[in-house]
Design an enzyme around this catalytic site. Sequence first.
Site, PDB file in Angstrom:
ATOM      1  N   ALA A 210       0.804  -1.062  -0.258  1.00 59.64           N
ATOM      2  CA  ALA A 210       0.287  -0.049  -0.033  1.00 59.64           C
ATOM      3  C   ALA A 210       0.712   1.645   0.187  1.00 59.64           C
ATOM      4  O   ALA A 210       0.506   2.207   0.050  1.00 59.64           O
ATOM      5  CB  ALA A 210      -1.137   0.263   0.878  1.00 59.64           C
ATOM      6  N   GLY A 213      -0.907   4.569   0.396  1.00 54.30           N
ATOM      7  CA  GLY A 213      -2.046   4.389  -0.014  1.00 54.30           C
ATOM      8  C   GLY A 213      -2.809   4.941  -0.519  1.00 54.30           C
ATOM      9  O   GLY A 213      -4.184   5.612  -0.434  1.00 54.30           O
ATOM     10  N   GLY A 214      -1.937   5.932  -1.750  1.00 55.73           N
ATOM     11  CA  GLY A 214      -2.768   6.597  -2.874  1.00 55.73           C
ATOM     12  C   GLY A 214      -4.001   5.507  -3.437  1.00 55.73           C
ATOM     13  O   GLY A 214      -5.357   5.856  -3.510  1.00 55.73           O
ATOM     14  N   ASP A 233       1.646  -3.240   4.299  1.00 53.60           N
ATOM     15  CA  ASP A 233       3.852  -2.601   4.170  1.00 53.60           C
ATOM     16  C   ASP A 233       4.720  -2.769   4.795  1.00 53.60           C
ATOM     17  O   ASP A 233       4.202  -2.858   5.503  1.00 53.60           O
ATOM     18  CB  ASP A 233       3.339  -0.933   3.466  1.00 53.60           C
ATOM     19  N   ASP A 281       0.241  -3.939  -6.059  1.00 49.26           N
ATOM     20  CA  ASP A 281       1.171  -2.351  -6.511  1.00 49.26           C
ATOM     21  C   ASP A 281       2.380  -2.552  -6.236  1.00 49.26           C
ATOM     22  O   ASP A 281       3.035  -2.264  -5.450  1.00 49.26           O
ATOM     23  CB  ASP A 281       0.204  -1.367  -6.272  1.00 49.26           C
ATOM     24  N   CYS A 334       4.667   0.123 -12.269  1.00 44.17           N
ATOM     25  CA  CYS A 334       4.369   1.258 -12.874  1.00 44.17           C
ATOM     26  C   CYS A 334       5.582   1.717 -13.531  1.00 44.17           C
ATOM     27  O   CYS A 334       6.521   1.925 -13.632  1.00 44.17           O
ATOM     28  CB  CYS A 334       4.598   2.705 -11.782  1.00 44.17           C
TER      29      CYS A 334
END
Length: 392
Positions: A210, A213-214, A233, A281, A334
Amino acid sequence: MTPAARVQAAIEVLDLVIAAARNRGASADRIIAEWLRARRFAGSKDRRAVRDLIYAAIRCCGEVPETGRAAMLRVAQDDPALLALFDGSRHAPAPYAPGEPVAVKGIAPAWLVAALAESGISGDEAAALLERAPLDIRVNSLKADRETLELPIAGLPLLAPQGLRLPYGTQVEQWDAYQDGRIEVQDGGSQLACLIADARPGETVVDLCAGAGGKTLALAAAMDARGRLIACDSDRARLSRLAPRAERAGAGFIETRLLDSGREMAALGDLAGGCDMVLVDAPCSGAGTWRRNPEARWRLTAEELARLAALQARLLDVAAGLVRPGGRLIFITCSLLDAEGADQAGAFLRRNPDWRADTPDFGAGTPRGGGVRLSPGRDGTDGFFIARFKLL
């Protein structure tokens, strides 16, 4: 500061940025901020100009430059007015001597350019990785709606249902809508990744990596703050920043768990086989976010990329153990490198025959290896690989 003094200042800061890139030191943003903080004589226009010069040089140079002067001379080769400021006057850089070192223009270090090309990213699409990024925000549906929210600047609607795009540099942090949690800064591609996750009210959802936390906050809005949402995390400092953000966003139902890297199940055992959706993520190279962090391409090595890929694979396997039959696993990086995207997704499916790819068509991106890839050049977002898997 005179224009020439600004150039010399940028050269001095670039020397610090280059050294930090070689030695895994502080980020360019931090170095610039600390340098300017120590020079209070510099006005706001000076600060902005120096910063712009630094980032123009960082974006221009593919390989790590030898010196800040060589980097700035690379920019000046295409800008006669800038080259004229190398005049040796007081506080100015020394005159340019024909034949002195000038950094090489490029997208990234040669090995990374090759890796991108092998992943189908080259030409204009690779060049777009270094353009200046816009500012995207997400309207928090727990408190507001894009169609009715009034903001100081009317944003351009994005494909994500609550997304808006604003001009670069918009100071949204000063807006009431930001301070009271009606909007959050979040790239449009990141918003689409959360849309693919399809988090629903009443579900049990885990955000395994996380950070601050976005994406967790976007999941909370999709769940209408109903159900269980556990943000995890291994970085205590980053995870600690989520609580005040969640309170501001009206998402106080979010739970947090600090993980011990390599021993995640020690903290997650009670959730094994019971989650409706787990989002990974994963830590990655950030090779899709160079628009925002261009010096990152100077820091990445082939060895670091291999380490990150191994970590991603392990985290995917941890996440798979948390999902109930019929549940979903969302994998996001990303990055535009196949080692952190299509290759990773394919390897996961080979290791786990009870799972299948289930990535929906959501009107953007390019199919890639069981998932979808978003890129700045094609989609106007940061670069992402997104895959959704379903447990049979």
